[in-house]
Design an enzyme around this catalytic site. Sequence first.
Site, PDB file in Angstrom:
ATOM      1  N   ASN A 208       3.328  -5.357  -8.028  1.00  0.00           N
ATOM      2  CA  ASN A 208       3.556  -5.112  -6.344  1.00  0.00           C
ATOM      3  C   ASN A 208       4.758  -4.108  -6.264  1.00  0.00           C
ATOM      4  O   ASN A 208       5.449  -3.786  -7.265  1.00  0.00           O
ATOM      5  CB  ASN A 208       3.553  -6.301  -5.727  1.00  0.00           C
ATOM      6  CG  ASN A 208       4.712  -7.093  -5.843  1.00  0.00           C
ATOM      7  OD1 ASN A 208       5.959  -6.785  -6.498  1.00  0.00           O
ATOM      8  ND2 ASN A 208       4.427  -8.250  -5.973  1.00  0.00           N
ATOM      9  N   ARG A 209       4.883  -3.697  -5.178  1.00  0.00           N
ATOM     10  CA  ARG A 209       6.244  -2.955  -5.223  1.00  0.00           C
ATOM     11  C   ARG A 209       7.494  -3.441  -5.339  1.00  0.00           C
ATOM     12  O   ARG A 209       8.250  -2.701  -5.948  1.00  0.00           O
ATOM     13  CB  ARG A 209       6.261  -2.438  -3.335  1.00  0.00           C
ATOM     14  CG  ARG A 209       7.307  -1.312  -3.172  1.00  0.00           C
ATOM     15  CD  ARG A 209       7.062  -0.879  -1.727  1.00  0.00           C
ATOM     16  NE  ARG A 209       8.144   0.242  -1.476  1.00  0.00           N
ATOM     17  CZ  ARG A 209       7.822   1.129  -0.401  1.00  0.00           C
ATOM     18  NH1 ARG A 209       6.847   0.963   0.684  1.00  0.00           N
ATOM     19  NH2 ARG A 209       8.665   2.142  -0.066  1.00  0.00           N
ATOM     20  N   ARG A 210       7.792  -4.789  -4.985  1.00  0.00           N
ATOM     21  CA  ARG A 210       9.070  -5.058  -5.402  1.00  0.00           C
ATOM     22  C   ARG A 210       9.358  -5.561  -6.613  1.00  0.00           C
ATOM     23  O   ARG A 210      10.279  -5.114  -7.163  1.00  0.00           O
ATOM     24  CB  ARG A 210       9.077  -6.560  -4.569  1.00  0.00           C
ATOM     25  CG  ARG A 210      10.292  -7.426  -4.916  1.00  0.00           C
ATOM     26  CD  ARG A 210      10.313  -8.819  -4.187  1.00  0.00           C
ATOM     27  NE  ARG A 210       9.132  -9.625  -4.553  1.00  0.00           N
ATOM     28  CZ  ARG A 210       8.917 -10.163  -5.765  1.00  0.00           C
ATOM     29  NH1 ARG A 210       9.875 -10.133  -6.587  1.00  0.00           N
ATOM     30  NH2 ARG A 210       7.847 -10.838  -5.864  1.00  0.00           N
ATOM     31  N   GLU A 211       8.109  -5.643  -7.579  1.00  0.00           N
ATOM     32  CA  GLU A 211       8.281  -5.855  -8.940  1.00  0.00           C
ATOM     33  C   GLU A 211       8.557  -4.477  -9.508  1.00  0.00           C
ATOM     34  O   GLU A 211       9.352  -4.486 -10.627  1.00  0.00           O
ATOM     35  CB  GLU A 211       7.007  -6.436  -9.510  1.00  0.00           C
ATOM     36  CG  GLU A 211       6.804  -7.814  -8.939  1.00  0.00           C
ATOM     37  CD  GLU A 211       5.192  -8.230  -9.364  1.00  0.00           C
ATOM     38  OE1 GLU A 211       4.961  -9.489  -9.545  1.00  0.00           O
ATOM     39  OE2 GLU A 211       4.445  -7.484  -9.514  1.00  0.00           O
ATOM     40  N   ASP A 276      -4.386 -12.510  -7.170  1.00  0.00           N
ATOM     41  CA  ASP A 276      -5.329 -13.044  -8.010  1.00  0.00           C
ATOM     42  C   ASP A 276      -6.752 -12.727  -7.937  1.00  0.00           C
ATOM     43  O   ASP A 276      -7.145 -12.327  -8.860  1.00  0.00           O
ATOM     44  CB  ASP A 276      -5.215 -14.550  -8.063  1.00  0.00           C
ATOM     45  CG  ASP A 276      -3.929 -15.114  -8.457  1.00  0.00           C
ATOM     46  OD1 ASP A 276      -2.923 -14.323  -9.064  1.00  0.00           O
ATOM     47  OD2 ASP A 276      -3.662 -16.381  -8.175  1.00  0.00           O
TER      48      ASP A 276
END
Length: 330
Positions: A208-211, A276
Amino acid sequence: MPHLPSSARLTELLGRAHGRRIAVIGDVMLDVYVSGDVDRISPEAPVPVVRVRSRTYALGGAANVAQNVTAAGAQCTLLGVVGADREGTTIREMLVATDVRANALVEVGRCTTQKTRILARAQQLVRVDEEEDRDLTGDELARVIEAVHAVVSDADALVLEDYNKGVLVSPVIRAALEAARARGIPSVVDPKFRNFFLYRGATIFKPNRRELESAVGASIDIEHPEALPDLLGRLGVEHLLLTLGEQGMVLISEAGELARVPTVARSVYDVVGAGDTVTAYLATMLAAGASPVEAASIANIAAGIEVGKLGAQTVSPAEILEHAEWMALQ
């Protein structure tokens, strides 16, 4: 949606999922939901007193991906670790009930990861995590690597689901991706920060963007994503699927092609488990012969359905077909 397969193609791919074999390797968890009423504050501390009315269990982490794979119509073998405890037994029983093959689970000398959420009036008051997330070593690691070769040997696609709980360490990642390449099957990776750059050779890498921003140490400009293809070389993967929540997804290929996949949710009730669901449908559709863009588009529909449900839930092919018909009328 510009990349959504035609109705006939969508029906074909969902039908071809039946009988496909997906190997899911990663961190297995048990989610517990304790619900009750609150009508007073404890005299012992300034905290609410919850009178428990119900307790429910759900598969979490890689186990939730696995049950989404079987809900999509494919066969699934799950490889992860559990403890010699009641929670591990519960997970095995729940997997069998959802037609997931649980015989590859490895019993180790640690507790089964369990996350307990205490709720009142549908609001989460606190979460209690019981886990040991040290990296596997020694005999435990050797047994997992041995199981990797067994579960990938007859798979049509591979999923690596990383929650940083110690299963997807470098030797396991390497063994799994090498086995997938040897079989010529696609691989889907849902990464976390510890091993972010260890998945070279994966077919689709899905942070995701944060990761992604945390891993590369810089913000990502979605409105001007021209630099994103350079990340594929750094990651060593074929496709980067960046999930953006309510902004949908962006799929970037090695050739620099970029496809935007906008969100298709009718309503958002609970985002738990949506990632998931995306991972499961990506792998299942790739195994069924979908292109990465087609797989991402179908997985996006599945996520749009899942967020309209409470908690981590599965999504069926029939629901996807119905949702696609609704989209065509908009």
